[in-house]
Scaffold this motif. Structure first.
Motif, PDB file in Angstrom:
ATOM      1  N   LEU A 281      37.486  42.017  34.642  1.00  0.00           N
ATOM      2  CA  LEU A 281      38.012  41.020  35.576  1.00  0.00           C
ATOM      3  C   LEU A 281      38.976  41.669  36.564  1.00  0.00           C
ATOM      4  O   LEU A 281      38.949  41.375  37.766  1.00  0.00           O
ATOM      5  CB  LEU A 281      38.737  39.910  34.816  1.00  0.00           C
ATOM      6  N   ASN A 282      39.827  42.561  36.064  1.00  0.00           N
ATOM      7  CA  ASN A 282      40.750  43.263  36.950  1.00  0.00           C
ATOM      8  C   ASN A 282      40.012  44.202  37.895  1.00  0.00           C
ATOM      9  O   ASN A 282      40.448  44.413  39.039  1.00  0.00           O
ATOM     10  CB  ASN A 282      41.784  44.032  36.116  1.00  0.00           C
TER      11      ASN A 282
ATOM     12  N   GLU B 108      43.936  37.085  37.585  1.00  0.00           N
ATOM     13  CA  GLU B 108      45.359  36.736  37.587  1.00  0.00           C
ATOM     14  C   GLU B 108      45.698  35.663  36.550  1.00  0.00           C
ATOM     15  O   GLU B 108      46.810  35.639  36.016  1.00  0.00           O
ATOM     16  CB  GLU B 108      45.772  36.279  38.983  1.00  0.00           C
ATOM     17  N   SER B 109      44.767  34.760  36.289  1.00  0.00           N
ATOM     18  CA  SER B 109      45.037  33.712  35.298  1.00  0.00           C
ATOM     19  C   SER B 109      45.095  34.261  33.871  1.00  0.00           C
ATOM     20  O   SER B 109      45.511  33.554  32.955  1.00  0.00           O
ATOM     21  CB  SER B 109      43.943  32.631  35.368  1.00  0.00           C
ATOM     22  N   PHE B 110      44.688  35.515  33.691  1.00  0.00           N
ATOM     23  CA  PHE B 110      44.618  36.098  32.349  1.00  0.00           C
ATOM     24  C   PHE B 110      45.493  37.348  32.233  1.00  0.00           C
ATOM     25  O   PHE B 110      45.217  38.235  31.429  1.00  0.00           O
ATOM     26  CB  PHE B 110      43.155  36.448  32.017  1.00  0.00           C
ATOM     27  N   LEU B 111      46.563  37.395  33.030  1.00  0.00           N
ATOM     28  CA  LEU B 111      47.412  38.585  33.043  1.00  0.00           C
ATOM     29  C   LEU B 111      48.117  38.798  31.705  1.00  0.00           C
ATOM     30  O   LEU B 111      48.105  39.907  31.158  1.00  0.00           O
ATOM     31  CB  LEU B 111      48.442  38.481  34.172  1.00  0.00           C
ATOM     32  N   THR B 112      48.732  37.743  31.170  1.00  0.00           N
ATOM     33  CA  THR B 112      49.455  37.895  29.904  1.00  0.00           C
ATOM     34  C   THR B 112      48.536  38.272  28.747  1.00  0.00           C
ATOM     35  O   THR B 112      48.858  39.204  27.984  1.00  0.00           O
ATOM     36  CB  THR B 112      50.239  36.605  29.581  1.00  0.00           C
TER      37      THR B 112
ATOM     38  N   ALA C 224      40.649  30.339  21.876  1.00  0.00           N
ATOM     39  CA  ALA C 224      39.964  30.322  23.169  1.00  0.00           C
ATOM     40  C   ALA C 224      40.994  30.162  24.276  1.00  0.00           C
ATOM     41  O   ALA C 224      41.973  29.410  24.135  1.00  0.00           O
ATOM     42  CB  ALA C 224      38.955  29.178  23.210  1.00  0.00           C
ATOM     43  N   VAL C 225      40.782  30.883  25.375  1.00  0.00           N
ATOM     44  CA  VAL C 225      41.730  30.885  26.482  1.00  0.00           C
ATOM     45  C   VAL C 225      41.117  30.129  27.659  1.00  0.00           C
ATOM     46  O   VAL C 225      40.019  30.473  28.115  1.00  0.00           O
ATOM     47  CB  VAL C 225      42.086  32.325  26.904  1.00  0.00           C
ATOM     48  N   TYR C 226      41.827  29.107  28.142  1.00  0.00           N
ATOM     49  CA  TYR C 226      41.326  28.297  29.247  1.00  0.00           C
ATOM     50  C   TYR C 226      42.261  28.368  30.456  1.00  0.00           C
ATOM     51  O   TYR C 226      42.322  27.431  31.258  1.00  0.00           O
ATOM     52  CB  TYR C 226      41.157  26.840  28.802  1.00  0.00           C
ATOM     53  N   ASN C 227      42.963  29.477  30.584  1.00  0.00           N
ATOM     54  CA  ASN C 227      43.930  29.614  31.677  1.00  0.00           C
ATOM     55  C   ASN C 227      43.290  29.416  33.042  1.00  0.00           C
ATOM     56  O   ASN C 227      43.852  28.772  33.935  1.00  0.00           O
ATOM     57  CB  ASN C 227      44.585  30.993  31.622  1.00  0.00           C
ATOM     58  N   GLY C 228      42.109  30.006  33.237  1.00  0.00           N
ATOM     59  CA  GLY C 228      41.452  29.911  34.535  1.00  0.00           C
ATOM     60  C   GLY C 228      41.086  28.485  34.886  1.00  0.00           C
ATOM     61  O   GLY C 228      41.287  28.037  36.029  1.00  0.00           O
ATOM     62  N   ALA C 229      40.550  27.747  33.929  1.00  0.00           N
ATOM     63  CA  ALA C 229      40.173  26.359  34.186  1.00  0.00           C
ATOM     64  C   ALA C 229      41.397  25.516  34.528  1.00  0.00           C
ATOM     65  O   ALA C 229      41.362  24.683  35.448  1.00  0.00           O
ATOM     66  CB  ALA C 229      39.468  25.782  32.961  1.00  0.00           C
TER      67      ALA C 229
END
Length: 474
Positions: free
Chosen positions: A172-173, A32-36, A309-314
């Motif tokens: 992940l999904n 969910e943190s990486f939906l976009t 780098a994507v840190y949405n989850g963190a």
């Protein structure tokens, strides 16, 4: 062994355990943190504009359309069928995310996710229908804690898999689909309640709660309690023939309940204190949901996921932890919220506005992350205070009613914001400009309650001064 079986099948342990397992797996959504990034990446090939202005608004519209009927139907059918419906909606949402393509398919996906959020009311309402009032505080703590733990673990797991194991968003999904499917299976194991807050109250002659019944007396509120230490199977037994004969006609009963709900709402909002706290709840929750719904788009705008780098989850994990910590801290702060509550609403709403302005004016992604952490922590602090201030003087039924109505008003406001600011038929603003609007919106909320608190303080000083100047009688 017999003692162990008796403990497992007691009237509160078994359903509490199952509903907590259900809550854990339904909240354990690492994707969910990486939906976009997923929607705008090679898997779906959608543009940021399509995601922002045409896909995400569907969730708001479907949630609004479904909330009231689902709220009433949830109580009428006694919760478990709605939990099953939520599980089906979860699975449908992630099947579409995994295997469907195109703008229309993703809009349909958002509709089913709107169904998921509309049916969330059944999660907490269910447990109150199958346990005694003596265990309300304990089971509420369990149910809330398990979802916070699951949300934090999901965000951490998602970030670790993306950053360290180079797991794709598609996989992940797939993990999320497996998790929500397990939650759906757990729903089948729940015993079916035989009572609910409004339409199926225990005892055929009971009426809906009266104004003078308060939450402080929950332990004596026998109309909400199940008989302690009954066997689990007893929850599935129906009313006896004598009770059935005394029950009113279904259509008359439904009409009577709806009329009483309207009267209860009128009585609740006749309290000025409850009215002001509910006003903040509705306004702030609308803005909060709007920010959370579009924050990933802003992050992707500041640091495109295809090149950064994507840190949405963190960030989501830290935000959840901070929100939990601030909510818990409220219980240890000794403050007279009747005197300082409105001032706190104004100050922390101003801090929310400042956090959003920070995200708008500073292009750095780390500033956006920091602003989001501060924003969510402030909101979680205030919503905890508001929840307590509203619940403390209400029966459980009336609190549930106000909770649902406040969220409905919040959703109406959020829908207006979406239509005007986001929808292409409205202004259709870019994501950065949207956050300028949301900053101004929270500034407006802060202004309302700061002005109100200043007026209250001045009024109290004038009253004290006039009382001090009165001659003392002999």
């Amino acid at each position: 062994m017999d003692c162990w079986k008796g403990a497992i099948c007691s009237s509160w342990i078994y359903p509490t355990l199952i509903i907590c397992v259900n809550g854990f797996f339904s909240t354990m959504r690492p994707s969910e943190s990486f939906l976009t990034p997923y929607l705008t990446g090679p898997d779906k090939n959608l543009t940021v504009e399509q995601v922002t202005n045409q896909i995400f608004p569907v969730w708001t519209y479907s949630y609004l359309a479904l909330l009231v009927p689902v709220f009433l139907i949830t109580d009428y059918v006694r919760y478990k069928p709605i939990l099953l419906l939520q599980g089906i909606s979860f699975i449908t949402t992630w099947l579409l995310l995994l295997f469907a393509h195109g703008l229309v398919a993703m809009q349909v996906m958002e509709f089913f996710y709107g169904m998921v959020t509309a049916t969330e009311v059944a999660y907490y309402a269910y447990i109150y229908s199958v346990v005694s009032t003596d265990h309300y505080q304990r089971v509420t703590s369990y149910c809330r804690s398990i979802t916070l733990v699951a949300a934090t673990l999901a965000a951490v797991l998602g970030q670790l898999l993306v950053s360290l194991a180079d797991v794709s968003y598609f996989h992940l999904n797939a993990i999320t689909l497996a998790s929500v499917s397990l939650a759906f299976v757990c729903s089948f194991l729940l015993p079916m309640p035989q009572k609910s807050m409004f339409f199926h109250r225990k005892g055929s002659s009971e009426t809906l709660p009266q104004p003078d019944r308060v939450v402080a007396g929950l332990s004596s509120n026998t109309s909400l309690s199940c008989q302690e230490d009954k066997d689990c199977a007893a929850a599935d037994t129906g009313p006896n023939p004598a009770q059935q004969a005394q029950q009113p006609e279904p259509q008359h009963h439904v009409l009577r309940v709806l009329v009483q709900l309207g009267k209860d709402l009128k009585d609740c909002y006749s309290s000025r204190k409850l009215l002001y706290w509910s006003l903040w709840w509705a306004l702030a929750t609308a803005g909060f949901n709007q920010v959370v719904n579009y924050i990933q788009v802003l992050w992707d705008f500041r640091a495109p996921s295809h090149s950064s780098a994507v840190y949405n989850g963190a960030v989501e994990a830290v935000a959840t932890f901070l929100g939990s910590a601030t909510s818990m801290a409220v219980g240890y702060v000794k403050v007279n919220w009747d005197l300082t509550g409105e001032l706190a609403l104004g100050i922390f709403s101003a801090m929310d506005a400042g956090s959003l302005f920070l995200m708008y004016f500073i292009d750095n992604i780390w500033a956006c992350y920091a602003g989001y952490l501060a924003f969510k922590a402030c909101y979680m602090l205030l919503i905890t205070i508001a929840t307590f201030q509203i619940a403390v003087n209400l029966s459980m039924e009336r609190y549930a009613l106000m909770f649902g109505f406040n969220n409905f008003i919040a959703l109406v406001i959020q829908t207006i914001l979406t239509i005007v600011v986001v929808d292409p038929n409205g202004l259709g603003l870019g994501i950065s400009t949207q956050f300028l609007i949301y900053s101004s919106y929270f500034t407006f909320i802060a202004g309302i309650f700061l002005i109100r608190s200043i007026y209250t303080i001045i009024s109290m000083k004038c009253r004290n001064t006039s009382m001090a100047g009165e001659p003392t009688g002999h």
